[in-house]
Design a protein around this motif. Structure first.
Motif, mmCIF file in Angstrom:
data_model
loop_
_atom_site.group_PDB
_atom_site.id
_atom_site.type_symbol
_atom_site.label_atom_id
_atom_site.label_comp_id
_atom_site.label_asym_id
_atom_site.label_seq_id
_atom_site.Cartn_x
_atom_site.Cartn_y
_atom_site.Cartn_z
ATOM 1 N N SER A 10 -19.467 28.218 0.290
ATOM 2 C CA SER A 10 -20.875 27.925 0.582
ATOM 3 C C SER A 10 -21.710 27.840 -0.689
ATOM 4 O O SER A 10 -22.839 27.365 -0.652
ATOM 5 C CB SER A 10 -21.453 28.964 1.545
ATOM 6 N N HIS A 110 -11.847 23.020 -1.263
ATOM 7 C CA HIS A 110 -12.906 22.320 -0.526
ATOM 8 C C HIS A 110 -12.334 21.241 0.388
ATOM 9 O O HIS A 110 -13.066 20.372 0.862
ATOM 10 C CB HIS A 110 -13.947 21.693 -1.464
ATOM 11 N N SER A 127 -15.411 22.961 2.952
ATOM 12 C CA SER A 127 -16.592 23.564 2.334
ATOM 13 C C SER A 127 -17.830 23.232 3.155
ATOM 14 O O SER A 127 -18.019 22.079 3.551
ATOM 15 C CB SER A 127 -16.778 23.037 0.910
ATOM 16 N N ILE A 128 -18.672 24.237 3.386
ATOM 17 C CA ILE A 128 -19.906 23.994 4.119
ATOM 18 C C ILE A 128 -21.039 23.550 3.187
ATOM 19 O O ILE A 128 -22.138 23.304 3.628
ATOM 20 C CB ILE A 128 -20.352 25.212 4.968
ATOM 21 N N ARG A 129 -20.730 23.421 1.901
ATOM 22 C CA ARG A 129 -21.759 22.962 0.967
ATOM 23 C C ARG A 129 -21.330 21.745 0.154
ATOM 24 O O ARG A 129 -22.109 20.827 -0.031
ATOM 25 C CB ARG A 129 -22.132 24.102 0.019
ATOM 26 N N PRO A 131 -18.222 19.440 0.362
ATOM 27 C CA PRO A 131 -16.916 18.972 0.866
ATOM 28 C C PRO A 131 -16.275 17.954 -0.067
ATOM 29 O O PRO A 131 -16.969 17.230 -0.778
ATOM 30 C CB PRO A 131 -17.266 18.336 2.209
ATOM 31 N N GLU A 136 -18.129 15.540 5.973
ATOM 32 C CA GLU A 136 -18.596 16.649 6.808
ATOM 33 C C GLU A 136 -18.622 17.977 6.060
ATOM 34 O O GLU A 136 -17.689 18.305 5.340
ATOM 35 C CB GLU A 136 -17.703 16.807 8.047
ATOM 36 N N LYS A 137 -19.691 18.722 6.294
ATOM 37 C CA LYS A 137 -19.801 20.099 5.793
ATOM 38 C C LYS A 137 -19.138 20.969 6.851
ATOM 39 O O LYS A 137 -19.761 21.412 7.801
ATOM 40 C CB LYS A 137 -21.256 20.458 5.574
ATOM 41 N N ASP A 155 -18.950 20.240 12.033
ATOM 42 C CA ASP A 155 -19.713 19.676 10.921
ATOM 43 C C ASP A 155 -21.092 20.298 11.025
ATOM 44 O O ASP A 155 -21.784 20.109 12.036
ATOM 45 C CB ASP A 155 -19.780 18.147 11.062
ATOM 46 N N TYR A 156 -21.496 21.065 10.007
ATOM 47 C CA TYR A 156 -22.769 21.773 10.076
ATOM 48 C C TYR A 156 -23.920 20.799 10.333
ATOM 49 O O TYR A 156 -24.095 19.835 9.616
ATOM 50 C CB TYR A 156 -23.036 22.579 8.799
#
Length: 174
Positions: A10, A110, A127-129, A131, A136-137, A155-156
């Motif tokens: 993140s 990632h 990775s949510i920040r 990728p 997609e995050k 996907d956030y």
């Protein structure tokens, strides 16, 4: 049935972690962060996650590795940099075998991915920040029931990527 939320990499984004916890925190039994949060363990955004230390984690005292038992399923969590995961899963595989882990959760590359190697399920939630190779995050929710593991990828901000849902068979050790 148990549910485990899995995030990684993140890189300082408290907003995304808080958003994911708000969305899913009441519906899961365990929230795992596979490292590189770049936060201290006292930061409100990560305090409810069980987190390990990544190569970019210079604050706090997160452990390098952790294991969790979820209804008889042993989950090994590490960031991956100490096991050279960008080039091979072999080191991580041997560590999983040594620990008798059923599932390995890791990050570092990632790169979103999940695969069975023999009887060990490897999950990298991406990775949510930041990728790589996908836009997609991503993060994952793992449902564990009996000897089944159902992996859902999210996907956030955009919800579940239903085409990436996978089911794996786990052989619990008796």
């Amino acid at each position: 049935m148990s549910k485990v939320l899995i995030v990684s990499d993140s890189h300082g984004s408290t907003e995304v972690l808080e958003g994911i916890e708000k969305l899913h925190g009441n519906d899961v039994d365990l929230m795992i962060h596979c490292g590189d949060s770049e936060l201290s363990e006292s930061d409100a955004a990560i305090v409810n996650f069980r987190s390990v230390k990544g190569n970019c984690d210079f604050y706090g005292t997160f452990p390098d590795d952790e294991t969790h038992d979820v209804n008889g399923v042993k989950i090994f969590v590490t960031h991956g940099h100490l096991y050279s995961v960008k080039s091979t899963l072999v080191n991580l595989y041997y560590k999983a075998k040594e620990l008798q882990a059923d599932i390995v959760c890791f990050g570092h590359s990632h790169l979103l991915g999940a695969e069975m190697v023999d009887d060990v399920l490897f999950i990298n939630p991406g990775s949510i920040r930041l990728p790589r190779s996908r836009a997609e995050k991503s993060y994952a929710i793992l449902e564990l029931e009996n000897e089944k593991a159902i992996l859902q990828i999210y996907d956030y901000g955009n919800g579940e990527l239903t085409e990436l849902r996978q089911e794996f068979s786990l052989h619990k050790k008796s």
